[in-house]
Write a protein that holds these residues in place. Sequence first.
Motif, mmCIF file in Angstrom:
data_model
loop_
_atom_site.group_PDB
_atom_site.id
_atom_site.type_symbol
_atom_site.label_atom_id
_atom_site.label_comp_id
_atom_site.label_asym_id
_atom_site.label_seq_id
_atom_site.Cartn_x
_atom_site.Cartn_y
_atom_site.Cartn_z
ATOM 1 N N ARG A 30 -39.635 25.223 -42.198
ATOM 2 C CA ARG A 30 -40.084 23.814 -41.785
ATOM 3 C C ARG A 30 -39.002 22.873 -42.449
ATOM 4 N NH1 ARG A 30 -42.055 19.913 -44.105
ATOM 5 N NH2 ARG A 30 -43.451 18.200 -43.212
ATOM 6 N N ARG A 31 -38.613 21.657 -41.571
ATOM 7 C CA ARG A 31 -37.692 20.800 -42.174
ATOM 8 C C ARG A 31 -38.138 19.529 -41.885
ATOM 9 N NH1 ARG A 31 -32.895 19.756 -37.505
ATOM 10 N NH2 ARG A 31 -33.143 17.940 -37.823
ATOM 11 N N ASN A 32 -37.419 18.483 -42.333
ATOM 12 C CA ASN A 32 -37.690 16.874 -41.968
ATOM 13 C C ASN A 32 -36.776 16.634 -41.001
ATOM 14 O OD1 ASN A 32 -35.379 16.705 -43.547
ATOM 15 N ND2 ASN A 32 -35.917 14.798 -44.462
ATOM 16 N N GLN A 33 -36.903 15.279 -40.753
ATOM 17 C CA GLN A 33 -35.570 14.406 -39.822
ATOM 18 C C GLN A 33 -35.304 15.486 -38.352
ATOM 19 O OE1 GLN A 33 -35.266 11.413 -41.200
ATOM 20 N NE2 GLN A 33 -33.361 11.761 -42.295
ATOM 21 N N PRO A 34 -36.349 15.473 -37.645
ATOM 22 C CA PRO A 34 -36.108 16.150 -36.376
ATOM 23 C C PRO A 34 -35.042 15.534 -35.437
ATOM 24 C CG PRO A 34 -38.424 15.230 -36.341
ATOM 25 C CD PRO A 34 -37.701 15.139 -37.661
ATOM 26 N N GLY A 35 -34.902 14.273 -35.612
ATOM 27 C CA GLY A 35 -33.879 13.581 -34.760
ATOM 28 C C GLY A 35 -32.456 13.415 -35.558
ATOM 29 N N ALA A 36 -32.064 14.114 -36.416
ATOM 30 C CA ALA A 36 -31.068 13.764 -37.082
ATOM 31 C C ALA A 36 -29.548 14.337 -36.502
ATOM 32 C CB ALA A 36 -30.894 14.710 -38.699
ATOM 33 N N GLU A 37 -29.898 15.294 -35.717
ATOM 34 C CA GLU A 37 -28.543 15.693 -34.765
ATOM 35 C C GLU A 37 -28.315 14.721 -33.847
ATOM 36 O OE1 GLU A 37 -30.911 19.577 -35.903
ATOM 37 O OE2 GLU A 37 -31.413 17.565 -35.533
ATOM 38 N N GLY A 38 -29.262 14.180 -33.035
ATOM 39 C CA GLY A 38 -28.797 12.902 -32.179
ATOM 40 C C GLY A 38 -28.260 11.813 -33.188
ATOM 41 N N ARG A 39 -28.572 11.618 -34.323
ATOM 42 C CA ARG A 39 -27.970 10.226 -34.802
ATOM 43 C C ARG A 39 -26.516 10.752 -35.346
ATOM 44 N NH1 ARG A 39 -33.542 9.580 -35.651
ATOM 45 N NH2 ARG A 39 -33.733 10.919 -37.500
ATOM 46 N N ILE A 40 -26.462 12.058 -35.687
ATOM 47 C CA ILE A 40 -24.887 12.658 -35.855
ATOM 48 C C ILE A 40 -24.189 12.246 -34.584
ATOM 49 C CG2 ILE A 40 -23.468 14.614 -36.434
ATOM 50 C CD1 ILE A 40 -25.836 15.380 -38.158
ATOM 51 N N ALA A 41 -24.723 12.753 -33.419
ATOM 52 C CA ALA A 41 -23.948 12.478 -32.197
ATOM 53 C C ALA A 41 -23.578 11.220 -31.917
ATOM 54 C CB ALA A 41 -24.848 13.081 -31.235
ATOM 55 N N ARG A 42 -24.407 10.256 -32.252
ATOM 56 C CA ARG A 42 -24.263 8.754 -32.071
ATOM 57 C C ARG A 42 -23.444 8.326 -33.112
ATOM 58 N NH1 ARG A 42 -27.401 3.674 -33.340
ATOM 59 N NH2 ARG A 42 -26.551 2.302 -32.024
ATOM 60 N N LEU A 43 -23.351 8.686 -34.329
ATOM 61 C CA LEU A 43 -22.141 8.352 -35.302
ATOM 62 C C LEU A 43 -20.817 8.966 -34.956
ATOM 63 C CD1 LEU A 43 -24.226 9.211 -38.512
ATOM 64 C CD2 LEU A 43 -23.141 6.678 -38.072
ATOM 65 N N LEU A 44 -20.729 9.993 -34.277
ATOM 66 C CA LEU A 44 -19.654 10.682 -33.797
ATOM 67 C C LEU A 44 -19.007 9.885 -32.693
ATOM 68 C CD1 LEU A 44 -20.424 14.534 -33.926
ATOM 69 C CD2 LEU A 44 -18.325 13.378 -35.070
ATOM 70 N N GLY A 45 -19.922 9.489 -31.707
ATOM 71 C CA GLY A 45 -19.417 8.606 -30.662
ATOM 72 C C GLY A 45 -19.005 7.474 -31.098
ATOM 73 N N ALA A 46 -19.627 6.833 -31.947
ATOM 74 C CA ALA A 46 -19.283 5.112 -32.511
ATOM 75 C C ALA A 46 -17.887 5.410 -33.436
ATOM 76 C CB ALA A 46 -20.183 4.730 -33.502
ATOM 77 N N PHE A 47 -17.828 6.378 -33.997
ATOM 78 C CA PHE A 47 -16.428 6.426 -34.852
ATOM 79 C C PHE A 47 -15.287 6.910 -33.804
ATOM 80 C CE2 PHE A 47 -18.716 6.318 -38.424
ATOM 81 C CZ PHE A 47 -17.895 6.047 -39.586
ATOM 82 N N ARG A 48 -15.545 7.677 -32.858
ATOM 83 C CA ARG A 48 -14.410 7.821 -31.688
ATOM 84 C C ARG A 48 -14.073 6.744 -30.976
ATOM 85 N NH1 ARG A 48 -17.568 13.546 -30.564
ATOM 86 N NH2 ARG A 48 -16.716 14.864 -32.171
ATOM 87 N N ALA A 49 -15.042 5.766 -30.600
ATOM 88 C CA ALA A 49 -14.928 4.708 -30.103
ATOM 89 C C ALA A 49 -14.067 3.773 -30.642
ATOM 90 C CB ALA A 49 -16.275 4.229 -29.264
ATOM 91 N N ALA A 50 -14.372 3.696 -32.058
ATOM 92 C CA ALA A 50 -13.731 2.591 -32.857
ATOM 93 C C ALA A 50 -12.144 3.052 -33.260
ATOM 94 C CB ALA A 50 -14.646 2.477 -34.066
ATOM 95 N N GLY A 51 -11.980 4.584 -32.805
ATOM 96 C CA GLY A 51 -10.864 4.706 -33.204
ATOM 97 C C GLY A 51 -10.739 5.344 -34.752
#
Length: 191
Positions: A30-51
């Motif tokens: 059992r774990r917490n934060q089931p949406g964490a992977e999606g937020r990691i993907a969002r962060l990756l997208g933002a950092f990549r878009a920002a260079g």
Amino acid sequence: MPFALVRSRTALVVVDAQRGMAEREAAGERRNQPGAEGRIARLLGAFRAAGAAVIHVRHDSVEPGSRLRVGLSGHAPLAEARESAGEPVLHKSANSAFIGTDLEARLRGAGLTTLAICGAITNHCVETTARMAGNLGFDTLLVRDACWTFDRTGPDGDHHAAEDIHAMTLANLHGEFARIVRADEVVAALG
């Protein structure tokens, strides 16, 4: 409280976002934060878009029976956290991303002074990496909703829920080692 990040001086450090974590959950842990992977993907997208810089860290476990051993399916990155061409992938076998890697030299050489840290597991490699980053003088942001942990049983036999472990880890790190932030705040701060 809103803040701004200087793209050229900020790196996203994704710690141990590997399939072995999903395998643990599939096996009934059992774990917490089931949406964490999606937020990691969002962060990756933002950092990549920002260079802005992105650094991936993988755990190469040397522990018998670990899902994160090189060559096992659990060693591979989660689909949401896969690296893009040109993004470095550092390999470690200790809890801190700074031990046995060139992370510190890489960051200093690139003039990166602010780290946004996310990944797994909150109270293990994420925490150890954040503590060392703070001690080394980096402006450290721990992205609270882009990391997770699992339930644990303590040495006294008491059960500790993942949510409680996660919250205590954040409380321990807040102020002294890192600023505790949310993924949306980091994305907004990148502008």
